[in-house]
Design an enzyme around this catalytic site. Structure first.
Site, PDB file in Angstrom:
ATOM      1  N   LYS A  13      47.686  72.585  31.869  1.00  0.00           N
ATOM      2  CA  LYS A  13      48.751  72.949  32.821  1.00  0.00           C
ATOM      3  C   LYS A  13      50.063  72.560  32.198  1.00  0.00           C
ATOM      4  O   LYS A  13      50.189  71.447  31.689  1.00  0.00           O
ATOM      5  CB  LYS A  13      48.560  72.200  34.139  1.00  0.00           C
ATOM      6  CG  LYS A  13      49.577  72.583  35.187  1.00  0.00           C
ATOM      7  CD  LYS A  13      49.993  71.406  36.066  1.00  0.00           C
ATOM      8  CE  LYS A  13      50.828  70.403  35.305  1.00  0.00           C
ATOM      9  NZ  LYS A  13      51.354  69.316  36.144  1.00  0.00           N
TER      10      LYS A  13
ATOM     11  N   GLU B  59      44.066 113.341  69.538  1.00  0.00           N
ATOM     12  CA  GLU B  59      43.595 112.052  69.037  1.00  0.00           C
ATOM     13  C   GLU B  59      42.143 111.828  69.446  1.00  0.00           C
ATOM     14  O   GLU B  59      41.688 112.303  70.494  1.00  0.00           O
ATOM     15  CB  GLU B  59      44.482 110.925  69.579  1.00  0.00           C
ATOM     16  CG  GLU B  59      45.877 110.922  68.998  1.00  0.00           C
ATOM     17  CD  GLU B  59      45.866 110.846  67.481  1.00  0.00           C
ATOM     18  OE1 GLU B  59      45.412 109.841  66.933  1.00  0.00           O
ATOM     19  OE2 GLU B  59      46.299 111.826  66.842  1.00  0.00           O
TER      20      GLU B  59
ATOM     21  N   ASP C 151      49.749 102.678  55.382  1.00  0.00           N
ATOM     22  CA  ASP C 151      48.353 102.305  55.127  1.00  0.00           C
ATOM     23  C   ASP C 151      47.567 103.422  54.438  1.00  0.00           C
ATOM     24  O   ASP C 151      46.343 103.426  54.473  1.00  0.00           O
ATOM     25  CB  ASP C 151      47.660 101.901  56.436  1.00  0.00           C
ATOM     26  CG  ASP C 151      47.585 103.035  57.455  1.00  0.00           C
ATOM     27  OD1 ASP C 151      48.186 104.099  57.215  1.00  0.00           O
ATOM     28  OD2 ASP C 151      46.928 102.843  58.491  1.00  0.00           O
TER      29      ASP C 151
ATOM     30  N   ALA D  90      38.474  56.487  18.445  1.00  0.00           N
ATOM     31  CA  ALA D  90      37.718  56.938  19.616  1.00  0.00           C
ATOM     32  C   ALA D  90      37.931  55.977  20.773  1.00  0.00           C
ATOM     33  O   ALA D  90      38.048  54.765  20.574  1.00  0.00           O
ATOM     34  CB  ALA D  90      36.242  57.035  19.273  1.00  0.00           C
TER      35      ALA D  90
ATOM     36  N   TYR E  35      41.602  67.381  29.750  1.00  0.00           N
ATOM     37  CA  TYR E  35      42.684  67.820  30.632  1.00  0.00           C
ATOM     38  C   TYR E  35      44.005  67.544  29.919  1.00  0.00           C
ATOM     39  O   TYR E  35      44.320  66.388  29.608  1.00  0.00           O
ATOM     40  CB  TYR E  35      42.664  67.096  31.982  1.00  0.00           C
ATOM     41  CG  TYR E  35      43.943  67.382  32.752  1.00  0.00           C
ATOM     42  CD1 TYR E  35      44.215  68.680  33.175  1.00  0.00           C
ATOM     43  CD2 TYR E  35      44.890  66.400  32.986  1.00  0.00           C
ATOM     44  CE1 TYR E  35      45.411  68.980  33.814  1.00  0.00           C
ATOM     45  CE2 TYR E  35      46.084  66.691  33.631  1.00  0.00           C
ATOM     46  CZ  TYR E  35      46.337  67.986  34.048  1.00  0.00           C
ATOM     47  OH  TYR E  35      47.519  68.287  34.670  1.00  0.00           O
TER      48      TYR E  35
ATOM     49  N   ARG F 175      42.220  96.606  63.502  1.00  0.00           N
ATOM     50  CA  ARG F 175      40.863  96.715  62.948  1.00  0.00           C
ATOM     51  C   ARG F 175      40.661  95.918  61.662  1.00  0.00           C
ATOM     52  O   ARG F 175      39.540  95.714  61.227  1.00  0.00           O
ATOM     53  CB  ARG F 175      40.542  98.210  62.711  1.00  0.00           C
ATOM     54  CG  ARG F 175      40.312  98.979  64.000  1.00  0.00           C
ATOM     55  CD  ARG F 175      40.350 100.488  63.790  1.00  0.00           C
ATOM     56  NE  ARG F 175      41.712 101.011  63.752  1.00  0.00           N
ATOM     57  CZ  ARG F 175      42.027 102.295  63.580  1.00  0.00           C
ATOM     58  NH1 ARG F 175      41.069 103.178  63.401  1.00  0.00           N
ATOM     59  NH2 ARG F 175      43.289 102.691  63.563  1.00  0.00           N
TER      60      ARG F 175
ATOM     61  N   ARG G  71      46.157  76.784  33.563  1.00  0.00           N
ATOM     62  CA  ARG G  71      47.035  76.866  34.730  1.00  0.00           C
ATOM     63  C   ARG G  71      48.462  77.222  34.301  1.00  0.00           C
ATOM     64  O   ARG G  71      48.768  77.229  33.103  1.00  0.00           O
ATOM     65  CB  ARG G  71      46.955  75.552  35.501  1.00  0.00           C
ATOM     66  CG  ARG G  71      45.563  75.352  36.137  1.00  0.00           C
ATOM     67  CD  ARG G  71      45.333  73.927  36.583  1.00  0.00           C
ATOM     68  NE  ARG G  71      46.434  73.452  37.405  1.00  0.00           N
ATOM     69  CZ  ARG G  71      46.693  72.172  37.627  1.00  0.00           C
ATOM     70  NH1 ARG G  71      45.919  71.231  37.080  1.00  0.00           N
ATOM     71  NH2 ARG G  71      47.692  71.816  38.396  1.00  0.00           N
TER      72      ARG G  71
HETATM   73  C1  UD1 Z   1      47.291 108.321  63.170  1.00  0.00           C
HETATM   74  C2  UD1 Z   1      47.464 109.689  63.799  1.00  0.00           C
HETATM   75  C3  UD1 Z   1      46.147 110.461  63.647  1.00  0.00           C
HETATM   76  C4  UD1 Z   1      45.794 110.549  62.181  1.00  0.00           C
HETATM   77  C5  UD1 Z   1      45.776 109.173  61.534  1.00  0.00           C
HETATM   78  C6  UD1 Z   1      45.626 109.300  60.039  1.00  0.00           C
HETATM   79  C7  UD1 Z   1      48.999 109.410  65.677  1.00  0.00           C
HETATM   80  C8  UD1 Z   1      49.119 109.336  67.154  1.00  0.00           C
HETATM   81  N1  UD1 Z   1      47.763 109.539  65.199  1.00  0.00           N
HETATM   82  O1  UD1 Z   1      46.276 107.646  63.883  1.00  0.00           O
HETATM   83  O2  UD1 Z   1      46.293 111.768  64.177  1.00  0.00           O
HETATM   84  O3  UD1 Z   1      44.536 111.171  62.024  1.00  0.00           O
HETATM   85  O4  UD1 Z   1      46.988 108.465  61.794  1.00  0.00           O
HETATM   86  O5  UD1 Z   1      45.474 108.057  59.420  1.00  0.00           O
HETATM   87  O6  UD1 Z   1      49.997 109.413  64.979  1.00  0.00           O
HETATM   88  N2  UD1 Z   1      52.552 102.749  63.374  1.00  0.00           N
HETATM   89  C9  UD1 Z   1      53.847 102.380  63.684  1.00  0.00           C
HETATM   90  N3  UD1 Z   1      54.159 102.135  64.983  1.00  0.00           N
HETATM   91  C10 UD1 Z   1      53.258 102.270  65.981  1.00  0.00           C
HETATM   92  C11 UD1 Z   1      51.941 102.662  65.657  1.00  0.00           C
HETATM   93  C12 UD1 Z   1      51.625 102.916  64.344  1.00  0.00           C
HETATM   94  O7  UD1 Z   1      54.684 102.243  62.800  1.00  0.00           O
HETATM   95  O8  UD1 Z   1      53.622 102.021  67.128  1.00  0.00           O
HETATM   96  C13 UD1 Z   1      52.214 102.995  61.976  1.00  0.00           C
HETATM   97  C14 UD1 Z   1      51.063 102.129  61.505  1.00  0.00           C
HETATM   98  O9  UD1 Z   1      51.543 100.925  60.951  1.00  0.00           O
HETATM   99  C15 UD1 Z   1      50.421 103.006  60.437  1.00  0.00           C
HETATM  100  C16 UD1 Z   1      50.705 104.413  60.933  1.00  0.00           C
HETATM  101  O10 UD1 Z   1      51.768 104.319  61.849  1.00  0.00           O
HETATM  102  O11 UD1 Z   1      51.019 102.833  59.181  1.00  0.00           O
HETATM  103  C17 UD1 Z   1      49.503 105.024  61.618  1.00  0.00           C
HETATM  104  O12 UD1 Z   1      49.142 104.203  62.704  1.00  0.00           O
HETATM  105  P1  UD1 Z   1      47.646 103.951  63.108  1.00  0.00           P
HETATM  106  O13 UD1 Z   1      47.616 103.072  64.290  1.00  0.00           O
HETATM  107  O14 UD1 Z   1      46.846 103.573  61.939  1.00  0.00           O
HETATM  108  O15 UD1 Z   1      47.303 105.445  63.590  1.00  0.00           O
HETATM  109  P2  UD1 Z   1      45.898 106.079  63.674  1.00  0.00           P
HETATM  110  O16 UD1 Z   1      45.241 105.638  64.925  1.00  0.00           O
HETATM  111  O17 UD1 Z   1      45.186 105.869  62.398  1.00  0.00           O
HETATM  112 CA    CA Z   2      45.683 104.640  60.342  1.00  0.00          CA
END
Ligand code: UD1
Ligand code: CA
Length: 495
Positions: A362, A166, A114, A434, A377, A23, A344
């Protein structure tokens, strides 16, 4: 931020950072997008560090090399694990568990790379609740106005959490639930291991969901609880750029407020951005539209802005920087920069110096009290103390292949509109006229001039530009149109 406590041998943190971040619609991995000058995952790792866990494991896959490099830089002790082709948060945690010692027998904190505003105090409270209730799983939830995109917490009639559904798998009834899963959990390692082994991928996304562990633990009769946070922004995830901006504004407001309470005047908090690693002293004044970026430090009494960006700069006491842009520059105490200066990397302006209007520098060391006031400069240059570089001076430092340096001594006065053709040295106390193009070294105390004597070609305009307004003006000034007849040849003799 360093915690004096010993690492807790019964605590591990798993940071999930393998997801694609679709996204965001970005070439850059989501967790590497910066927030207050630190990648998203850096905020999460800092929180993990504050928890003093014995183990920190990160799970990566998308943009794997860039993310792993950032982790190595931000937290060298963190273990990096690669997720395989099985998608989902459950699979990520399963692989993360594999990196822990086989005899690890404690609690696992799971956080997402995230969710940058989650603080260590909130996590520590979650861990306390989990341990004092001897629960199998304890997660942070939040009651939100708009639950779109989140997993929903499904509770039974008595209010106990049963499972998480979910967004994409939810019924219309479930979609109307406003309590969401934050994606932040504490699990006892044994129950987590057992139940993850049973989680499948038959859901709308074909993923192995970590969230399915909750229902499995619940059905096995184990204690699972959801603890709502008071302020939902704490657990807001960054999934798109709208959330990125909102989270950045929230964090910035907290940072600005912190500096205000520490004695910094911020005229307009809404347009002032201060990165997490910047440090400001008391009585610093920030005017509107100012960005204090990177590891910039600003000493007492300095005034910055309006409309100024300083990245990784060091600003001395009482310096004034107006409407300017500087990167990796040192601005000495009592000196002034701008308006409209561009500093710079490698610029070092000593105390009480000046880099003035429409000046670019710089790799330039400008000594105490020396000034480059206007339209210049100055690159690959060293200037001594108390020198003045005339308006409109250019250091010609680049011959098209190599860069060369210019050395200017102390108490030098160079004329307006000079070119210093590097490599060249101008000695202490020297002057230049000058318009001089300095191609040879100027000895100390000498006056350098190399502009040809001026010749005035009398009547040239009327002879060569007849009928123009300039010619008319010239005619009026000379009082006679006849005077215009002087030829160019004739005029050449006139000095
Ligand atoms: C997830 C939760 C959801 C919650 C939300 C909160 C699951 C199934 N769902 O959904 O219930 O409300 O977080 O923000 O867990 N990631 C991996 N490997 C993967 C997929 C994801 O490491 O295969 C990591 C992503 O990088 C991220 C975190 O897991 O840091 C969450 O993944 P994301 O895809 O954002 O999950 P959501 O759909 O937001
Ligand atoms: Ca997320």
């Amino acid at each position: 931020m360093t915690d004096p406590r010993q690492p807790d041998p019964r605590l591990a943190v798993i940071v999930l950072a393998a997801g694609q971040g679709t996204r965001m619609k970005s070439r850059r991995a989501k967790v590497l997008h910066p927030l207050a000058g630190v990648p998203l995952i850096g905020h999460v790792l800092a929180t993990a560090r504050e928890l003093s866990a014995a183990h920190v494991v990160t799970v990566v896959r998308h943009e794997r090399d860039a993310v792993a490099a950032a982790i190595a830089d931000l937290m060298p002790e963190a273990v990096v694990v690669d997720q395989d082709e099985v998608p989902g948060t459950g699979r990520a945690v399963e692989l993360g568990l594999g990196a822990l010692p086989a005899d690890f027998d404690g609690d696992i904190v799971v956080v997402s790379g995230d969710v940058p505003l989650l603080d260590a105090a909130t996590l520590a409270r979650l861990l306390d609740e989990h341990r004092s209730a001897a629960a199998a799983a304890t997660l942070l939830s939040a009651i939100v106005d708009d639950a779109t995109g989140y997993g929903r917490i499904v509770r039974d009639a008595a209010g106990a959490m049963q499972r998480i559904v979910e967004q994409k798998d939810a019924t219309p009834d479930e979609l109307s639930i406003t309590e969401i899963n934050s994606g932040t959990y504490v699990f006892g390692v044994a129950g987590l291991r057992t139940q993850l082994g049973r989680v499948g991928t038959s859901n709308a996304q074909g993923e192995k969901y970590l969230t399915d562990v909750i229902a499995l633990l619940h059905d096995a009769g184990q204690a699972v609880t959801a603890v709502p946070v008071n302020e939902p922004w704490v657990i807001e995830g960054v999934n798109d750029r709208v959330q990125l901006a909102r989270t950045a504004a929230r964090l910035n407001a907290m940072i600005v407020r912190g500096w205000q309470l520490a004695g910094v005047t911020v005229q307009d908090p809404a347009t002032t951005w201060i990165d997490l690693r910047a440090t400001l002293a008391e009585d610093v004044e920030l005017l509107p539209g100012t960005h204090i970026a990177g590891a910039t430090t600003i000493a007492r009494g300095a005034r910055i802005g309006p409309q100024t960006t300083l990245l990784d700069c060091e600003v001395g006491e009482d310096a004034v920087v107006t409407r300017s842009d500087a990167t990796l520059a040192v601005i000495g105490s009592g000196s002034t920069v701008g308006p409209f200066a561009y500093l710079r990397p490698g610029t070092e302006l000593a105390a009480d110096g000046k880099i003035g209007t429409f000046v670019e520098t710089k790799n330039a060391k400008i000594g105490a009290g020396s000034k480059v006031p206007h339209l210049s400069y100055i690159g690959d240059t060293t200037v001594g103390e108390g020198s003045n570089i005339g308006a409109g001076t250019i250091t010609a430092n680049y011959d098209g292949v190599n860069k060369h340096s210019t050395t200017v001594g102390s108490h030098v006065r160079t004329g307006s509109h000079n070119v210093f053709v590097a490599p060249v040295t101008i000695g202490d106390g020297a002057y230049s006229g000058a318009g001089t193009v300095i191609r040879k070294d100027v000895p100390a105390g000498a006056l350098a001039v190399n502009v040809a004597p001026q010749r005035n070609l009398a009547g040239w305009v009327q002879a060569n530009r007849a009928g123009t307004r300039a010619a008319d003006a010239a005619a009026a000034a000379s009082g006679s149109v006849e005077g215009a007849e002087g030829s160019v040849e004739g005029a050449e003799g006139t000095d």
